[in-house]
Structure formats: C-alpha cells, structure tokens
Design an enzyme around this catalytic site. Structure first.
Site, short mmCIF file in Angstrom:
data_model
loop_
_atom_site.label_atom_id
_atom_site.label_comp_id
_atom_site.label_asym_id
_atom_site.label_seq_id
_atom_site.Cartn_x
_atom_site.Cartn_y
_atom_site.Cartn_z
CE LYS A 177 0.25 4.12 6.68
NZ LYS A 177 -0.01 2.58 6.84
N GLY A 231 -5.51 2.76 -2.19
CA GLY A 231 -6.09 1.91 -1.28
C GLY A 231 -7.65 2.07 -1.32
CD GLU A 253 -3.65 4.58 -9.66
OE1 GLU A 253 -4.78 4.00 -9.83
OE2 GLU A 253 -3.00 5.42 -10.25
CB CYS A 287 -7.14 -2.25 -8.02
SG CYS A 287 -5.63 -2.02 -8.86
CD GLU A 388 -11.90 -3.06 -4.82
OE1 GLU A 388 -11.98 -2.33 -3.93
OE2 GLU A 388 -10.91 -2.88 -5.78
P1 NAD Z 1 -7.06 0.79 2.93
O1 NAD Z 1 -7.67 2.14 2.33
O2 NAD Z 1 -7.56 0.02 4.06
O3 NAD Z 1 -5.45 1.37 3.50
C1 NAD Z 1 -4.50 1.64 2.53
C2 NAD Z 1 -3.35 2.26 3.21
O4 NAD Z 1 -4.13 3.45 3.76
C3 NAD Z 1 -2.72 1.59 4.47
O5 NAD Z 1 -1.43 1.92 4.34
C4 NAD Z 1 -3.44 2.12 5.61
O6 NAD Z 1 -2.92 1.96 6.78
C5 NAD Z 1 -3.79 3.68 5.37
N1 NAD Z 1 -4.93 4.23 6.08
C6 NAD Z 1 -6.07 3.80 6.60
N2 NAD Z 1 -6.81 4.73 7.09
C7 NAD Z 1 -6.00 6.03 6.93
C8 NAD Z 1 -6.26 7.20 7.17
N3 NAD Z 1 -7.40 7.66 7.69
N4 NAD Z 1 -5.25 8.17 6.81
C9 NAD Z 1 -4.15 7.62 6.24
N5 NAD Z 1 -3.81 6.36 6.09
C10 NAD Z 1 -4.82 5.77 6.10
O7 NAD Z 1 -6.98 -0.01 1.47
P2 NAD Z 1 -6.22 -1.63 1.68
O8 NAD Z 1 -7.41 -2.36 2.16
O9 NAD Z 1 -4.91 -1.65 2.21
O10 NAD Z 1 -6.20 -1.93 0.07
C11 NAD Z 1 -7.07 -2.37 -0.56
C12 NAD Z 1 -7.77 -1.27 -1.64
O11 NAD Z 1 -6.55 -0.72 -2.43
C13 NAD Z 1 -8.75 -2.00 -2.68
O12 NAD Z 1 -10.07 -1.02 -2.63
C14 NAD Z 1 -7.89 -1.95 -3.93
O13 NAD Z 1 -8.89 -1.84 -5.19
C15 NAD Z 1 -7.16 -0.73 -3.87
N6 NAD Z 1 -5.88 -0.78 -4.90
C16 NAD Z 1 -5.89 0.19 -5.80
C17 NAD Z 1 -4.89 -0.08 -6.50
C18 NAD Z 1 -4.80 0.94 -7.96
O14 NAD Z 1 -3.78 1.08 -8.65
N7 NAD Z 1 -5.99 1.48 -8.30
C19 NAD Z 1 -3.87 -0.95 -6.47
C20 NAD Z 1 -3.74 -1.72 -5.42
C21 NAD Z 1 -4.89 -1.80 -4.43
#
Ligand code: NAD
Length: 494
Positions: A177, A231, A253, A287, A388
């Site tokens: 997803k 995320g 992650e 990230c 962040e």
């Molecule tokens: P987010 O948590 O808002 O969303 C990530 C994903 O989760 C999306 O697909 C979203 O639709 C889904 N999601 C949201 N709420 C959900 C729920 N309640 N249940 C299931 N799925 C849900 O994150 P974002 O804003 O898309 O991404 C940015 C974040 O990702 C930053 O904090 C960044 O640091 C992190 N990130 C980490 C890495 C790593 O490898 N450590 C890599 C890239 C991004």
C-alpha cells in the site's frame, strides 16, 4: 496543459481490477500544485481480496516453488526494472517532486538490489543442533507469511524495494500500500512484476489512504502476518496498537534527527560537500538527513559562511529539468509544516542566515518550493533541533570538544543515522563507537546500499531493512526434533 494520466485499477491476484469499495483519487504534481493523475484506491473489500490472493499464492505455487526458481523470477523482474528505470524515475519525479537527477541516481541502482536479493532466495538454510545421539534436531527458515508493506511518499520505489526484495527472497507474498500522495510508481512496478511472470497473488498493489483506509484495514487484517512500515513515529504507534490484536510481526523504519559532526581537524571541503548535500537532498524529505550539523568552534564561522554560499548555488526549480538540484516539497501540508518550523526557529531565537521563504517566482508558480534554509547558533534544546522537520532546513550547532559532540549527538529521541568528519583515525573509532544510531558514517554520508543494514535505535524504529538482517525479519525459525529411538517413557507408570 498535459492531459491527466489514468490509473483506474488495482493489481490484485495477477489481474487489474476496478476498486470494489474504494474509488478514484487525484495525485497532485507538487511542482505545479495541480492534479496530474487519477488513481484507483482500495477499500476494505479490496484489501480482503488482496490478502486472500496473497494467501492463495503462499499456500500454492509460490509457496511450493524452489528457491532457485524464485530467484530466476526476481532476476527477470530486476532486468525489466533496469530497462524501465528512467521511465520509473520520471514518473516518481512527477508524483513526488523529487528532482529527476536524484530520482535517476536512486532508481537506476534498484535493479542491482533486486539481483542481490535474488542471489539470497535459495540460501535460506537452517542449521543442525548438536545435542546427543537420542535426537536429530535442526532448524528450518520458513517465510513469515503474507506481508503488508506500507510506504511513505518521499521515496516510494525505494521504500517498496526495501520490503519487496527481502520478502521475495524469503518466499513471502506481499500486499503493497503506497502513500496516498504518491501511488503511481507502485502501480508501474506491478506492471513489470506482471510481465516478469510471477504467479498471481505474489505481489498485490492497493493504493489507498492510511487512517480509516486501506492502510488501517491491512494492519487489522487477521490474514496479514507482518507489517513492514516506513513512515512517521506517531503512525507507527497507532499501527502497533491496531496490529497487537492479531500478534503480527512488525518492522518500523521511522524518522530521524541525525547529527552530522564536523571536527576542526576534518578535510573541511569534503565535509561541507557532504553536510550541505545531506541537509538539502530530497528537498529535506529524507529520514537520513543530516539536519543537525554539529560544528567544532574553531571552524564554526567558516562553516556558516560556506553553508550560506552553497545555499545560493542550489538550483531550485522544476524537478523534471535535469539541471535542477532541488524540487518542491512533495505536498502542500509538508510545505506548510516546513514553513511553520522556520517560524518556530525564528521565534526560538535561532539566527536565520539564509533562506526561509516559499519561492513563488515565475519558475515556481503554484508549486510547493521552499528555499534551502540555514539556522546558525542553534541550541540543541530548540524544537528545530529536536523535531523532524522534513524540509530543507539545516541547524548549525557549535561544540567545543569530543565529549560534548557525543553528548549532543545522542541527546535526541531518534537514532537512525549519524555522520562524523575527522582526520584523526583514533577519533573516528572513539566517536563512532559511542553514537547511539543504527548507521554511522565516517568521512562520508548517506552511503546506503542493499547489503548494508539500515534502521533505527530508539524512536527511529524496529528492525533493519537491507542486508542479511532484513531477510531474517521475513523468516520464522522452525526447530524440528526427531528422536532416533522412537521411545518415550510412560510418565505415569506405577
Ligand atoms: P506517514 O506515517 O504519514 O504515512 C506513511 C504510510 O502510512 C502512508 O502509506 C500512509 O497512508 C500510511 N498510514 C497512515 N496512517 C495509517 C494508519 N493509521 N494505519 C495504516 N497505515 C497508515 O508518513 P509519511 O508522512 O508518508 O512519511 C514521512 C515519514 O517517513 C518521516 O517521518 C520519515 O522520516 C519517515 N521515513 C523513514 C524512512 C526510514 O527508512 N527510516 C524512510 C523514509 C521515510
């Protein structure tokens, strides 16, 4: 004006199907602030169908397929991926706004990564456990099952690779997803997967929303054995709560607030190349960003000046132009978040030495562009140093000695990555061994490959992606004990 691209089907069970209880959503091109694609999203029934297809593949042809045949399919997919890398990079740039030169550099390496994962698909060996001659005990490594892969909007194809590679090598099946902001390239990836000839259901792609959408359904679904999530930390916590009921496995992650330490004895030109790039790469939406630049006092002023000078050289513009260094923020809320943190930094008393504004000139029109931004004289207890931002905002923090550098580096809720620059090999060892982060780079930054485990200490996550460690998290260990005698004592004999 370009016509709108249409992706009206989900990829489930090897077929392109219209959403049953989902619908169609728009994906916005962040460089112009207008929709460029219409994309299908899944609802609860669509997720149910995808999970059932993944389970059928696991219990059927994929689950029975020998490792070397799985490897051959992954290799075929990797070759197709290589052929289409440029087209994928262009679409990822369209969807996320990431500068094409960055998308190309990243995505052109993914084929190698899939090849590396293919090379591991027939090597999931267990071991023999020596005990005594009454038993033969051994372990087998078996796939964890059906994986729900949930990815963010900053690097959709990379986040998919980091989950799909080990999942396929382990013999799992996947429901992917992608984030609602950037769903397109995951559907393109499914086209290549289909062409490679995998059995139906090994990969299913269901774009959709997170909360109250496909993401939440996937997490709660009893047919999903593991959630591999990239995320935000707050999302991870709600996923953890929702998934607890079904005792799923999780890898997370999450975010970072990485220290990038510049000692005065470093090769400063090289350090500045890395420090400026790692503060602004991906328009700050990485990230692994070195967003806290810790600088030893004797070179502090020079570093501030160099950051300002280099910020002036960053070409911020249309991301499909290969001359562009930095594209827009990926969506409007992220732009608002970055601008609000810039206000917070000012109000906290940090010194804004360059940048800080949204760009609205003729080249930037209604896109979500923001200037590369630098705050000097930041103290580590300010919010801009603790939270962040996910925008191109560097915080330059002075320090005096090694102990202070380590203390500042570790004074954070996060622990994803860290960098340090020094000409002293002893210091490189001393400092790197004291840093609480999953990845520490010395005299380099953001060196991340398929074979180097990547993941966080503390609030930056659970588990590792990339490397053999990632494969482990897609496998369960089954221990089998076979008696060599077949005799079992009667415990109740009188
Ligand atoms: P987010 O948590 O808002 O969303 C990530 C994903 O989760 C999306 O697909 C979203 O639709 C889904 N999601 C949201 N709420 C959900 C729920 N309640 N249940 C299931 N799925 C849900 O994150 P974002 O804003 O898309 O991404 C940015 C974040 O990702 C930053 O904090 C960044 O640091 C992190 N990130 C980490 C890495 C790593 O490898 N450590 C890599 C890239 C991004």
């Amino acid at each position: 004006m370009d016509s709108i691209a249409r992706y009206e089907h989900l990829y489930i069970g090897g077929a392109w199907v219209a959403p049953e209880d989902g619908g169609l959503m728009e994906s916005v091109d962040p460089s112009v602030g207008r929709p460029w694609a219409v994309v299908a999203y899944g609802g609860k029934r669509d997720v149910d169908k995808a999970v059932a297809a993944a389970r059928a593949a696991l219990d059927g042809p994929w689950g029975r397929m020998p490792g070397h045949e799985r490897a051959a399919l992954i290799r075929r997919f990797a070759d197709l991926y290589k052929e289409h890398a440029r087209a994928l990079a262009v679409l990822e740039t369209r969807d996320s706004g990431r500068a094409l030169r960055e998308s190309l550099a990243d995505i052109s390496g993914h084929s190698n990564a899939y090849h590396w994962w293919a090379s591991l698909a027939d090597k999931n060996a267990g071991r023999t456990i020596p005990f005594d001659d009454s038993v033969h005990a051994f372990t087998s490594r078996v796939p964890v099952g059906v994986v729900g892969a949930i990815t963010p909007w900053n690097v959709p194809l990379m986040a998919a690779l980091w989950k799909l590679g080990p999942a396929l090598a382990a013999g799992c099946t996947v429901v992917l997803k992608p984030a609602e902001h950037t769903p397109v390239t995951s559907l393109e990836l499914a086209k290549l997967f289909d062409e490679a000839g995998f059995p139906p259901g090994v990969l299913n792609v269901v774009p959709g929303y997170g909360k109250d959408g496909a993401g939440e359904h996937l997490v709660a679904h009893p047919g999903i054995d593991k959630i591999a999530f990239t995320g935000e930390g707050t999302t991870a916590k709600s996923i953890l709560r929702a998934g607890a009921e079904t005792m799923k496995r999780f890898t997370f992650e999450l975010g970072g607030k990485s220290p990038h330490i510049l000692f005065a004895d470093a090769d400063l030109e090289q350090a500045l190349n890395a420090a400026t790039n790692s503060a602004w790469t991906l328009c700050g939406q990485s990230c692994a960003l070195g967003s806290r630049v810790l600088v030893q006092r004797p070179v502090y002023d020079r570093v501030v000046e160099a950051f300002v000078e280099r910020a002036g050289r960053v070409r911020v513009g249309l991301p499909l132009d290969e001359a562009t260094h930095m594209g827009p923020q990926a969506h409007e809320e992220q732009l608002a978040k970055t601008l609000s943190y810039i206000d917070i930094g000012r109000n906290e008393g940090a010194e804004l030495v360059t940048g800080g504004r949204r760009l609205t000139g003729p080249d930037h029109a209604a896109g979500y562009f923001v200037e590369p931004t630098v705050f000097a004289n930041v103290s580590n207890d300010m919010r801009i140093a603790r939270e962040e931002i996910f925008g191109p905002v560097a915080s330059l923090i002075p320090f005096d000695d090694e102990d202070e550098a380590v203390a500042l580096a570790n004074d954070t809720a996060y622990g994803l990555t860290a960098g340090l620059w020094t000409g002293d090999v002893g210091r490189a060892h001393r400092v790197s061994s004291r840093i609480r982060a999953g990845m520490v780079w010395v005299n380099t930054y953001r060196f991340i490959r398929w074979s180097t485990p990547y993941g966080g200490f503390k609030a930056s996550g659970w588990g590792r992606e990339n490397g053999i460690e990632a494969l482990d998290s897609y496998l369960e260990t089954r221990t089998t004990v076979i008696s060599t005698t077949g005799r079992f004592p009667d415990a109740y004999a009188r």
